[in-house]
Design a protein around this motif. Structure first.
Motif, mmCIF file in Angstrom:
data_model
loop_
_atom_site.group_PDB
_atom_site.id
_atom_site.type_symbol
_atom_site.label_atom_id
_atom_site.label_comp_id
_atom_site.label_asym_id
_atom_site.label_seq_id
_atom_site.Cartn_x
_atom_site.Cartn_y
_atom_site.Cartn_z
ATOM 1 N N THR A 164 18.326 68.613 61.610
ATOM 2 C CA THR A 164 19.423 68.766 60.655
ATOM 3 C C THR A 164 20.663 68.039 61.146
ATOM 4 O OG1 THR A 164 18.585 70.991 60.449
ATOM 5 C CG2 THR A 164 20.571 70.482 59.231
ATOM 6 N N ALA A 193 20.317 64.431 60.843
ATOM 7 C CA ALA A 193 20.423 64.059 59.441
ATOM 8 C C ALA A 193 21.870 64.002 59.002
ATOM 9 C CB ALA A 193 19.660 65.053 58.591
ATOM 10 N N MET A 194 22.642 64.982 59.473
ATOM 11 C CA MET A 194 24.035 65.028 59.054
ATOM 12 C C MET A 194 24.826 63.848 59.614
ATOM 13 S SD MET A 194 24.614 69.090 59.152
ATOM 14 C CE MET A 194 26.342 69.214 58.813
ATOM 15 N N LEU A 225 23.554 60.973 60.369
ATOM 16 C CA LEU A 225 23.097 59.830 59.574
ATOM 17 C C LEU A 225 23.843 59.763 58.253
ATOM 18 C CD1 LEU A 225 19.225 59.654 59.877
ATOM 19 C CD2 LEU A 225 20.863 57.826 60.308
ATOM 20 N N ALA A 226 23.894 60.946 57.601
ATOM 21 C CA ALA A 226 24.512 61.005 56.289
ATOM 22 C C ALA A 226 25.985 60.658 56.385
ATOM 23 C CB ALA A 226 24.341 62.396 55.699
ATOM 24 N N SER A 273 29.622 56.221 42.456
ATOM 25 C CA SER A 273 29.794 56.519 43.873
ATOM 26 C C SER A 273 29.471 55.332 44.764
ATOM 27 C CB SER A 273 28.881 57.684 44.273
ATOM 28 O OG SER A 273 29.245 58.837 43.574
ATOM 29 N N ILE A 304 18.616 65.720 54.777
ATOM 30 C CA ILE A 304 19.856 64.990 54.504
ATOM 31 C C ILE A 304 20.589 65.573 53.291
ATOM 32 C CG2 ILE A 304 20.823 62.757 53.826
ATOM 33 C CD1 ILE A 304 18.874 61.410 55.659
ATOM 34 N N PRO A 311 34.561 60.064 43.402
ATOM 35 C CA PRO A 311 34.204 60.241 44.812
ATOM 36 C C PRO A 311 35.337 59.838 45.744
ATOM 37 C CG PRO A 311 33.006 58.388 43.854
ATOM 38 C CD PRO A 311 33.700 59.081 42.718
#
Lengths: 438, 300
Positions: free
Chosen positions: A13, A16-17, A19-20, A102, B36, B54
């Motif tokens: 996790t 992942a965070m 990375l995000a 976005s 993610i 955003p």
């Protein structure tokens, strides 16, 4: 064992965070980054998205328009069309637009539903287009098209098609009951409509069907004109407040009338599918898409009356609004000229006329109306009259979606037993809560 | 279970790389589409992220969660979701088991029945929802026509806050039970026939056979099936979206529907993420409790 799994999950996790966090929009593949700015023949590349796929006639019409555009402007502009399916009221197409806002992947030109103009304009996802059009050009459009596309004093969108709502009626039933239909210049008041509905209601036939089981945008589309007819609206002029509007006297009057119609049994709160087309209702309050539907059934001798007004002191108001074209906020400066040319082409008289051929919707401009026979004779002349004279767009507001949804909910609540004022007060309360309005 | 692992430990280390290579696609997908987004949701829930703006996203601390405590519709949707789960799980498990018992016979043409009971599962939920809206319709609807011939009704099933959720429970159980029926069926066929033979020799009645052989034999399957139904039941959205729009009077508004509406219709991704986070905690807690209970009963 279990501990190990948990710690691995946790590590995963966290990775992942991270990375995000730094990944941002790197994964966005749908963008236009790799696209060549100019085509082989030196023409400027433009991109355009529309909300209909080529499986529909409307979608085919868009495709052929873009083809014509490319022929007309060969060597100067070249437009690449993407046709993206919608799924439900906020699916596919809208999702793709939202994602593109976005990640910077918006095309140069794209279609926007009339009621979302304010939201997109406020977010900078579409830009004003007034400077690219002359006054004479704009004067040809239905006034309501300009009204729907105008936010904060600037014009953002133009459309090729429009829509309208009226009362379709069964001529044979009218004759049998001795009822004279209203003319396009002299719409009925709600009282006259109620009286007619009362006369026409029999054991096997409702006086009128009004899609009262639709729990969506239909409610606003059909019934907002009755509120506007009394000089009010569901939102304040600046599009921000609902208190005193959505729960104001005008709205209370309209919802009370709807409830009475259902309670008296003149209109069904849960209408069966196609009840007008099958002769189970003498009238139908519905939109410009209805004639196509009626064609499938065939044996109804029908006519069209205008949208009723509230009472003899109020003005006639009718619904309008449909999909439009806009230039994206991400359109490069040197492309704006070409993008405007594309919008002009997609909303031309020819385009509007072709749209009628494709999906039978009324055109957005007077010059196209003049060329379509169907709108210059009975029964569809009512729609032309309404769009030219009485149409008022829905509020151009950043909070429109919330207000509209609350209105539909209020209608539903009233039809299932809630008091009118209570339902509308609750709608305002929910609107204020959702939009953080104090 | 644990001793087996210890023995295998050594062997595994040699095959580590092969093993990792095999699980890599699954893990990658899991990270990409589960971890993610989950991490992003946690992050977003502390912001005022508007899907159309955003660029204007700001950290707002616990504001979204404080707002949640005042959100009457969200509270109602939690209650509604629980009501749905509590009603649909036993109904669907019983239906599935009942159907499995019915079709677990060696009759001519039994596969036709199996197919018929399984068919609703392959239908799209959207289609099923629209179909059942017609069935429930007070004017000429199938159900009301049937009741009408008995001199009852017509009832406005979906337009009554008291019955709307019940209608959705029934159609959901009907739509879903075919799949679980197949799982039960495979479980039934795994129970050795000699157990029944021995029971018959001992003079056990059919009912006794059912309670002392069939049910214990299906224990593990039943746990799996009910877990499955609980998790999917919590995600109820399509049926109310198609049939009632969460109404009447919010009687069928569910958590996931409310999250969808907030995030994608009202564009309030930040607030929607906070709802999603609360939802995740709820489902996680329930799954953990369920896990505890079932692992205990398995040890018995």
């Amino acid at each position: 064992m279990r501990k190990k799994v948990m710690s691995m999950l946790l590590a995963g996790t966290m990775a992942a965070m991270t990375l995000a966090g730094c990944g941002g929009g790197s994964g966005a593949g749908a963008g236009k980054a790799a696209e060549a700015e100019t085509a082989a023949d030196g023409s400027m590349e433009l991109t355009i998205w529309v909300h209909e796929t080529d499986s529909s006639d409307e979608g085919k019409h868009y495709a052929s328009l873009v083809e014509q555009f490319n022929e007309t402007y060969a060597g100067k502009y070249h437009a690449n069309l993407s046709q993206i399916a919608r799924s439900g009221d906020a699916g596919g197409y809208d999702d793709k637009i939202n994602a593109a806002i976005s990640n910077g992947g918006l095309p140069d030109v794209y279609t926007v539903d009339g009621v979302t103009v304010a939201q997109y304009a406020d977010a900078g996802a579409i830009i004003p287009i007034d400077s690219y059009f002359t006054q004479e050009e704009l004067a040809d459009f239905n006034p309501s098209i300009i009204q729907q596309g105008t936010y904060d004093g600037k014009l953002y969108t133009l459309g090729a098609m429009d829509s309208s709502v009226g009362i379709f009626y069964n001529k044979d039933m009218f004759q049998a009951a001795g009822i004279t239909p209203a003319t396009k210049e002299e719409p009925w008041t709600l009282e006259e409509l109620t009286q007619a509905a009362e006369k026409l209601t029999t054991e096997n036939c409702f006086g009128i069907t009004m899609s009262l089981d639709a729990k969506d945008e239909t409610m606003i589309y059909f019934f907002l004109p009755l509120i506007q007819s009394q000089g009010s609206n569901i939102l304040s002029e600046d599009g921000l407040l609902t208190d005193g509007y959505l729960n104001g006297q005008a709205a209370v009057n309209v919802l009370t009338w709807i409830k009475d119609m259902a309670d008296q049994g003149y209109a069904s709160a849960t209408p069966a599918e196609n009840s007008f087309e099958l002769g189970q209702a003498a009238m139908a309050l519905t939109g410009a898409w209805e004639p196509t539907n009626l064609e499938k059934f065939g044996d109804i001798n029908w006519g069209l009356m205008p949208m009723p007004k509230y009472d003899s002191n109020s003005k006639a108001v009718s619904a309008c609004g449909s999909w439009t074209f806009a230039i994206s906020g991400q359109c490069a400066d040197e492309k704006k000229e070409g993008a405007a040319e594309l919008v002009r082409f997609m909303t031309s008289t020819e385009a509007a006329k072709g749209m009628f051929d494709a999906n039978a919707m009324p055109p957005s401009r007077q010059s196209a109306f003049a060329q379509i026979d169907a709108f210059n004779q009975e029964p569809l002349d009512v729609f032309q009259y309404q769009l030219t004279n009485t149409a008022q767009s829905r509020p151009v507001s950043v909070n429109y979606a919330v207000a509209s949804n609350q209105f539909a909910t209020a209608v539903q609540n009233v039809l299932t037993g809630m008091e009118v004022k209570e339902a509308l007060d609750q709608a305002v309360e929910q609107y204020n809560f959702q939009t953080d309005t104090e | 279970m644990n001793t087996g692992n210890a023995v295998k430990q050594k062997k595994l280390s040699r095959e580590n790389w092969t093993g990792l290579a095999f699980i890599a696609p699954a893990v990658l997908l899991l990270i990409l589409f589960l971890l993610i987004p989950f991490g992003l949701t946690i992050g977003n829930s502390f912001t005022n992220y508007n899907i159309l703006k955003p660029g204007e996203t700001q950290f707002v601390g616990l504001k979204n969660f404080i707002k949640l405590t005042r959100d009457t519709v969200f509270m109602k949707s939690i209650v509604n979701t629980f009501v749905f789960v509590i009603l649909v799980v036993p109904l669907q498990v019983c239906l599935a088991l009942g159907l499995a018992l019915l079709v677990n016979r060696k009759l001519k043409g039994i596969s036709v029945y199996r197919l018929a009971f399984f068919a609703p599962t392959v239908l799209s939920l959207v289609v099923v929802s629209i179909l059942w809206s017609y069935i429930y319709n007070p004017n000429n609807g199938l159900l009301n026509s049937l009741l009408g011939s008995l001199g009852l009704g017509p009832f406005k099933f979906l337009n009554n806050p008291r019955t709307a959720m019940l209608c959705i429970v029934v159609l959901s159980a009907w739509q879903g039970c075919g799949f679980q029926m197949m799982i039960f069926l495979s479980g039934l066929q795994d129970i050795p026939a000699y157990l029944y033979e021995a029971a018959r020799v001992d003079g056990a009645t059919r009912l006794q056979q059912f309670f002392h052989i069939t049910l214990p034999g299906l224990n593990n399957i039943a746990v799996f099936v009910s877990l499955n139904i609980v998790v999917s039941a919590f995600q109820l959205i399509i049926q109310p979206m198609m049939m009632t729009a969460g109404g009447p009077q919010n009687a069928t508004m569910t958590i996931v529907y409310e999250i969808y509406q907030t995030g994608f219709k009202y564009n309030q991704m930040g607030y929607g993420s906070a709802m999603a986070l609360v939802f995740t905690v709820i489902v996680l807690t329930i799954t953990l409790i369920q896990n505890k209970i079932t692992s205990k009963s398995n040890e018995d």
